[in-house]
Design a protein around this motif. Structure first.
Motif, mmCIF file in Angstrom:
data_model
loop_
_atom_site.group_PDB
_atom_site.id
_atom_site.type_symbol
_atom_site.label_atom_id
_atom_site.label_comp_id
_atom_site.label_asym_id
_atom_site.label_seq_id
_atom_site.Cartn_x
_atom_site.Cartn_y
_atom_site.Cartn_z
ATOM 1 N N MET A 175 57.756 43.417 4.768
ATOM 2 C CA MET A 175 57.598 42.880 2.837
ATOM 3 C C MET A 175 57.634 41.890 2.240
ATOM 4 N N ALA A 176 58.735 40.903 2.439
ATOM 5 C CA ALA A 176 58.677 39.716 1.913
ATOM 6 C C ALA A 176 57.210 38.818 2.851
ATOM 7 N N ASP A 177 56.850 38.789 3.782
ATOM 8 C CA ASP A 177 56.122 38.312 4.208
ATOM 9 C C ASP A 177 54.952 38.853 4.212
ATOM 10 N N LYS A 178 54.510 40.041 3.608
ATOM 11 C CA LYS A 178 53.120 40.798 2.789
ATOM 12 C C LYS A 178 52.825 41.258 4.737
ATOM 13 N N ASN A 179 53.634 41.326 5.724
ATOM 14 C CA ASN A 179 52.763 42.194 6.733
ATOM 15 C C ASN A 179 52.445 43.561 6.819
ATOM 16 N N ALA A 180 51.595 43.422 6.121
ATOM 17 C CA ALA A 180 50.679 45.046 6.215
ATOM 18 C C ALA A 180 50.210 45.447 7.324
ATOM 19 N N ASP A 181 50.356 45.076 8.138
ATOM 20 C CA ASP A 181 49.567 45.283 9.573
ATOM 21 C C ASP A 181 51.203 45.882 9.843
#
Length: 148
Positions: free
Chosen positions: A42-48
């Motif tokens: 979530m912090a890294d915006k790793n949506a995949d």
């Protein structure tokens, strides 16, 4: 029934309980680590990676509303909510068969609508085992009245 049978029976019960406890503890560790990874993603915006973790029927309960998987993934991908850092203060896990519930007491630093905010939350995460893989089925933020 002789004494040997009784002793063997007690030993069997004791060993069965130890095995069940070890499995539960291992599952609790697995869920705790999965939750930590989720906060990092979530912090890294790793949506995949998050889309893979989230169950298709997952629900997300925030201070601003409740929505499903697709909207949560879109919000994270677009930066509508940027979960910058979750400072985890306490973790509790209960495993009930193919369901695991994790409670995190956190301080969340996030950017919401362009504003950086920090809030104390108790976060409830419900995981369900699907095809030998844990999927997040529910993520609920409950704002706490006190700060850490």
């Amino acid at each position: 029934m002789n004494i040997k049978s009784i002793i063997l029976g007690v030993l069997f019960l004791f060993m069965s309980g130890q095995i069940a406890l070890a499995q539960s503890t291992g599952t609790e560790r697995e869920i705790t680590e999965l939750s930590k990874k989720k906060w990092e993603w979530m912090a890294d915006k790793n949506a995949d990676s998050l889309a893979e973790l989230f169950h298709d029927k997952a629900k997300f309960v925030h201070m601003g509303g409740t929505w499903g998987k697709d909207r949560e993934v879109d919000i994270i991908r677009s930066g509508g909510i940027h979960y910058k850092k979750a400072e985890i203060h306490e973790v509790m896990v209960e495993v009930m068969g193919e369901t695991a519930i994790l409670w995190n007491r956190i301080t969340l630093l996030a950017v919401v609508g362009g504003n950086e905010v920090s809030n104390p939350f108790m976060v409830t995460e419900v995981y369900v085992k699907q095809n030998d893989t844990w999927k997040l089925g529910d993520l609920t933020f409950s704002k706490l009245l006190t700060r850490d």
